[in-house]
Design a protein around this motif. Structure first.
Motif, mmCIF file in Angstrom:
data_model
loop_
_atom_site.group_PDB
_atom_site.id
_atom_site.type_symbol
_atom_site.label_atom_id
_atom_site.label_comp_id
_atom_site.label_asym_id
_atom_site.label_seq_id
_atom_site.Cartn_x
_atom_site.Cartn_y
_atom_site.Cartn_z
ATOM 1 N N TYR A 122 0.823 -1.213 0.000
ATOM 2 C CA TYR A 122 0.000 0.000 0.000
ATOM 3 C C TYR A 122 0.860 1.267 0.000
ATOM 4 N N VAL A 123 1.971 1.231 0.716
ATOM 5 C CA VAL A 123 2.866 2.395 0.750
ATOM 6 C C VAL A 123 3.509 2.599 -0.622
ATOM 7 N N ILE A 124 3.842 1.486 -1.283
ATOM 8 C CA ILE A 124 4.392 1.598 -2.646
ATOM 9 C C ILE A 124 3.383 2.291 -3.556
ATOM 10 N N MET A 125 2.136 1.866 -3.493
ATOM 11 C CA MET A 125 1.092 2.465 -4.324
ATOM 12 C C MET A 125 0.904 3.945 -3.993
ATOM 13 N N ALA A 126 0.984 4.288 -2.706
ATOM 14 C CA ALA A 126 0.781 5.678 -2.281
ATOM 15 C C ALA A 126 1.866 6.598 -2.844
ATOM 16 N N VAL A 127 3.122 6.177 -2.744
ATOM 17 C CA VAL A 127 4.207 7.039 -3.242
ATOM 18 C C VAL A 127 4.179 7.110 -4.771
ATOM 19 N N LEU A 128 3.736 6.042 -5.435
ATOM 20 C CA LEU A 128 3.626 6.070 -6.898
ATOM 21 C C LEU A 128 2.472 6.972 -7.338
ATOM 22 N N VAL A 129 1.369 6.943 -6.600
ATOM 23 C CA VAL A 129 0.247 7.848 -6.892
ATOM 24 C C VAL A 129 0.704 9.296 -6.730
ATOM 25 N N TYR A 130 1.471 9.555 -5.671
ATOM 26 C CA TYR A 130 2.014 10.900 -5.442
ATOM 27 C C TYR A 130 2.893 11.328 -6.621
ATOM 28 N N PHE A 131 3.706 10.392 -7.114
ATOM 29 C CA PHE A 131 4.597 10.700 -8.238
ATOM 30 C C PHE A 131 3.794 11.044 -9.491
ATOM 31 N N VAL A 132 2.825 10.211 -9.837
ATOM 32 C CA VAL A 132 2.010 10.435 -11.041
ATOM 33 C C VAL A 132 1.220 11.737 -10.931
ATOM 34 N N MET A 133 0.624 11.955 -9.759
ATOM 35 C CA MET A 133 -0.175 13.159 -9.548
ATOM 36 C C MET A 133 0.670 14.422 -9.698
ATOM 37 N N ASN A 134 1.849 14.418 -9.098
ATOM 38 C CA ASN A 134 2.703 15.606 -9.160
ATOM 39 C C ASN A 134 3.416 15.755 -10.496
ATOM 40 N N LEU A 135 3.629 14.639 -11.195
ATOM 41 C CA LEU A 135 4.168 14.736 -12.545
ATOM 42 C C LEU A 135 3.148 15.431 -13.447
ATOM 43 N N SER A 136 1.879 15.056 -13.285
ATOM 44 C CA SER A 136 0.806 15.711 -14.036
ATOM 45 C C SER A 136 0.728 17.193 -13.684
ATOM 46 N N TYR A 137 0.953 17.487 -12.405
ATOM 47 C CA TYR A 137 0.948 18.880 -11.945
ATOM 48 C C TYR A 137 2.082 19.665 -12.601
ATOM 49 N N SER A 138 3.276 19.096 -12.609
ATOM 50 C CA SER A 138 4.443 19.780 -13.168
ATOM 51 C C SER A 138 4.296 20.030 -14.666
ATOM 52 N N LEU A 139 3.676 19.082 -15.365
ATOM 53 C CA LEU A 139 3.586 19.181 -16.820
ATOM 54 C C LEU A 139 2.388 19.987 -17.301
#
Length: 298
Positions: A122-139
């Motif tokens: 679950y922690v792996i999924m959480a940090v990956l969701v954070y990565f995808v969400m913020n990558l979308s934010y940055s782009l």
């Protein structure tokens, strides 16, 4: 021959490490202390295994946050060079080249996922969701009015949720709502600070700020302040009666931050306010201690 020409100094290993740490924004890791919130509110923070898991989750999330900072700095390198503060960032200043920055970003990403793997899926999924969400934010999403602030707030909520998933701790509706309220409060304060920073030179401000005004942000901050106080008060009332004693600390912390936003034009860097404002720092420490005492011993 002109012997007065200065040759560029060769960087030492120490200065290279300092450049990397600066680019990773270690000071901003204080935002990730929200990972410990669940362990504190469950009263299990004094349990060694809980504390270790929360700490590993904190480091994992921090490395993933650094990955996002690096990506964002690569994407915004030209704009950052025009910013009075951001031009000193290592990529914008040229201290770290883009290829090296990409390599550092890959390493921090792998460390983040690797540490999360040692806790649970679950922690792996959480940090990956954070990565995808913020990558979308940055782009893209950072240019969409209101959505930009909500993404920032969602990042804070995800920090708290990650901590709960890491220690199997508190993850109630009130806990999430309180975190969301606090996150929106901090995000709106950050936007207000940025807007005032470029008041005299709006051409260099981020694109999304053209859709905001100080008056609008002040109204939104006022709304979310009331909502946040209501959320926490109702959460405290739903817990042990002694939790009501934590409300004055919450009120003072919010009012103090509100004061800093409006009277000191602060809010641009919440992590620095936490470290530099003694009133906020002492309030947070006393609040955390009181919550642990109430949860553990009352």
């Amino acid at each position: 021959m002109n012997h007065n020409l200065a040759l560029p100094k060769k960087k030492t290993l120490f200065t290279i490490i300092l450049d990397i740490l600066y680019e990773m924004r270690i000071k901003q890791w204080t935002k990730n202390l929200l990972v410990f919130a669940s362990a504190i509110f469950s009263g299990a923070i004094l349990n060694p295994s809980t504390l270790i898991n929360a700490f590993i989750a904190f480091i994992s999330f921090s490395f993933m946050a650094s990955t996002i900072y690096i990506i964002n700095d690569i994407v915004d390198v030209e704009k950052d060079r025009l910013h009075p503060e951001k031009r000193h960032r290592r990529i914008a200043s040229g201290a770290i080249s883009i290829p090296v920055a990409i390599s550092i970003g890959i390493i921090t990403f792998l460390i983040a996922v690797g540490l999360a793997y040692t806790i649970n899926y679950y922690v792996i999924m959480a940090v990956l969701v954070y990565f995808v969400m913020n990558l979308s934010y940055s782009l893209y999403l950072k240019h969409v009015v209101i959505i930009d602030v909500m993404i920032i707030a969602a990042g804070f909520v995800l920090r708290a949720v990650t901590g709960a998933l890491a220690v199997d701790g508190v993850l109630t509706s009130w806990f999430i709502l309180c975190t969301l309220g606090l996150s929106l409060f901090l995000a709106l304060g950050k936007r207000r600070h940025e807007l005032l920073l470029f008041k005299d030179d709006p051409t260099n401000q981020r694109k999304v700020l053209t859709f905001y005004s100080v008056e609008l942000l002040d109204q939104l901050i006022t709304i979310i302040t009331g909502v946040l106080i209501m959320f926490y008060s109702m959460y405290a009332a739903s817990e042990k009666p002694a939790m009501m004693f934590t409300i004055p600390f919450v009120l003072y912390g919010i009012f103090r931050y509100f004061y800093l936003i409006h009277m000191k034009n602060a809010g641009g860097k919440p992590e620095e306010i936490l470290l530099n404002d003694k009133h906020i720092l002492v309030t947070v420490l006393l609040f955390s201690i009181l919550v642990v005492v109430v949860k553990k011993f009352v």
